[in-house]
Scaffold this active site. Structure first.
Site, PDB file in Angstrom:
ATOM      1  N   ASP A  93      34.950  21.252  12.499  1.00  0.00           N
ATOM      2  CA  ASP A  93      33.694  21.505  13.026  1.00  0.00           C
ATOM      3  C   ASP A  93      33.013  22.359  11.891  1.00  0.00           C
ATOM      4  OD1 ASP A  93      31.680  21.908  14.752  1.00  0.00           O
ATOM      5  OD2 ASP A  93      32.510  23.673  15.718  1.00  0.00           O
ATOM      6  N   ASP A 115      28.509  19.471   7.261  1.00  0.00           N
ATOM      7  CA  ASP A 115      27.224  20.229   7.492  1.00  0.00           C
ATOM      8  C   ASP A 115      26.401  20.487   6.286  1.00  0.00           C
ATOM      9  OD1 ASP A 115      25.213  21.121   8.557  1.00  0.00           O
ATOM     10  OD2 ASP A 115      26.219  22.675   9.836  1.00  0.00           O
ATOM     11  N   GLU A 147      24.946  15.797   9.646  1.00  0.00           N
ATOM     12  CA  GLU A 147      23.881  16.807  10.458  1.00  0.00           C
ATOM     13  C   GLU A 147      22.306  16.692   9.974  1.00  0.00           C
ATOM     14  OE1 GLU A 147      24.850  20.404  12.624  1.00  0.00           O
ATOM     15  OE2 GLU A 147      22.853  21.045  12.415  1.00  0.00           O
ATOM     16  N   HIS A 234      25.572  19.727  19.391  1.00  0.00           N
ATOM     17  CA  HIS A 234      26.225  21.299  19.199  1.00  0.00           C
ATOM     18  C   HIS A 234      25.371  22.130  20.021  1.00  0.00           C
ATOM     19  CE1 HIS A 234      28.333  20.659  15.163  1.00  0.00           C
ATOM     20  NE2 HIS A 234      27.929  19.435  15.366  1.00  0.00           N
ATOM     21  N   GLY A 235      26.191  23.294  20.171  1.00  0.00           N
ATOM     22  CA  GLY A 235      25.309  24.160  21.008  1.00  0.00           C
ATOM     23  C   GLY A 235      25.220  23.794  22.276  1.00  0.00           C
TER      24      GLY A 235
END
Ligand code: 13P
Length: 332
Positions: A93, A115, A147, A234-235
């Protein structure tokens, strides 16, 4: 050096194809310890859901990379033992460098995220492409998530005070030039338990914060430009009010907590969103139950008795997500 296939793991390619065409999302649950992993595997084996085990670089430092790798191998065997051979992905991640992604790929990860969203667009393309070229050139193809757009919030080593939404006009070029297998986008989710400032929300009659809706218009514009391409959210913790209240009842302080409502996640899971990342909800459930046990049984000092109820609650939470939110149950 070890390949993920030797650990019994799979990459995300086939799983995402099925999820996009089936209108559901795969759960991507973060883990750092035994109890979290047990709960994830028990819930996913019971609900017959494929699963992505997510490890952040912070988790890797905390738990030790060799242990985590062997825990993932053990998870495959444990699922078998529970009678459901669910496909399991081991995913990095928020990888923040080529070196970290390479290291994970060489030590058994079947999927990595690079990322580069905090860099300029061109730097993001270059870094992501470099990771993709390395990952895809392996004998056993390792999948890569990139991303575009920045999520606000704090998560382990990743933090950003400000978000900016993904710009739909960039996605086609990014996907084509980098060769990524999936794309994380920013449409209003954010990391952590305080996803919005109180002034961005309204309140219900009980004073509970109601967040602004996700930007489904941006998601739709992205889908139009790259139809059927796997999108990642995400999130995406819902920050259940019951857990926040339980933590506070037993002495914690979690003011201004607010997450993403489940019905919005269900809607996202029906679209090209095929991976939904959940970490904070697991942290909240664990903390709530640990606090409860410690407050109610002050002479308890056996960690199994303290962590056991937390593990049970986590399992319930993950099973609920698979069945009622992500739609990933009964897909094996
Ligand atoms: P939450 O903080 O909403 O659980 O998000 C976790 C996440 O996106 C991990 O990458």
């Amino acid at each position: 050096m070890i390949s993920y296939t030797e650990l019994g793991l799979v990459n995300t390619v086939e799983l995402f194809k099925k999820a996009v065409s089936g209108g559901y999302a795969l759960p991507a649950y973060n883990f750092n310890n035994l109890e979290q992993l047990q709960a994830i595997i028990q819930a996913c084996a019971e609900t017959k859901s494929p699963v992505i085990l997510q490890v952040s670089s912070g988790a890797r430092k905390y738990a030790n990379q060799n242990l985590l790798k062997n825990m993932a191998k053990g998870a495959v065997e444990y699922a078998n033992e529970l009678g459901c051979n669910v496909p399991i992905v081991l995913h990095l991640d928020h990888g923040d460098s080529f070196e970290l992604c390479k290291d994970c790929i060489e030590t058994g990860f079947s999927s990595v995220m690079i990322d580069g969203s905090h860099y300029s667009y061109e730097e993001n393309v270059a870094l992501t492409k470099k990771v993709v070229e390395f990952a895809h050139s392996r004998k056993d193809y390792v999948s890569v998530e990139g991303e575009l757009g920045v999520l606000a919030g704090v998560e382990d080593d990743v933090s950003s005070e400000h978000s900016h939404y993904t710009q739909p006009e960039e996605v086609e070029d990014f996907v084509k030039r980098t060769g990524v297998d999936s794309l994380a986008i920013s449409i209003g989710t954010s990391h952590g338990r305080t996803k919005f400032k109180p002034e961005q929300c309204t309140r219900d009659p009980n004073g509970v914060l109601i967040p602004p809706p996700l930007r489904f218009d941006i998601l739709e514009a992205i889908e139009k430009r790259i139809p059927g391409f796997p999108i990642v959210l995400h999130g995406a913790s819902s920050v259940p009010v019951e857990y926040v209240q339980m933590v506070e009842k037993y002495g914690g302080k979690l003011s201004d907590s607010v997450g993403i409502p489940e019905e919005q996640l269900r809607r996202a899971a029906n679209s090209a969103v095929c991976k939904i990342n959940i970490d904070s909800d697991g942290r909240l459930a664990m903390t709530a139950l640990i606090r409860k046990v410690l407050a109610e049984i002050p002479d308890e000092f056996d960690p199994r008795k303290i962590l056991g109820p937390a593990r049970e609650e986590l399992k319930k939470l993950y099973a609920h997500k698979n069945i009622n939110v992500l739609g990933s149950a009964n897909r094996v």
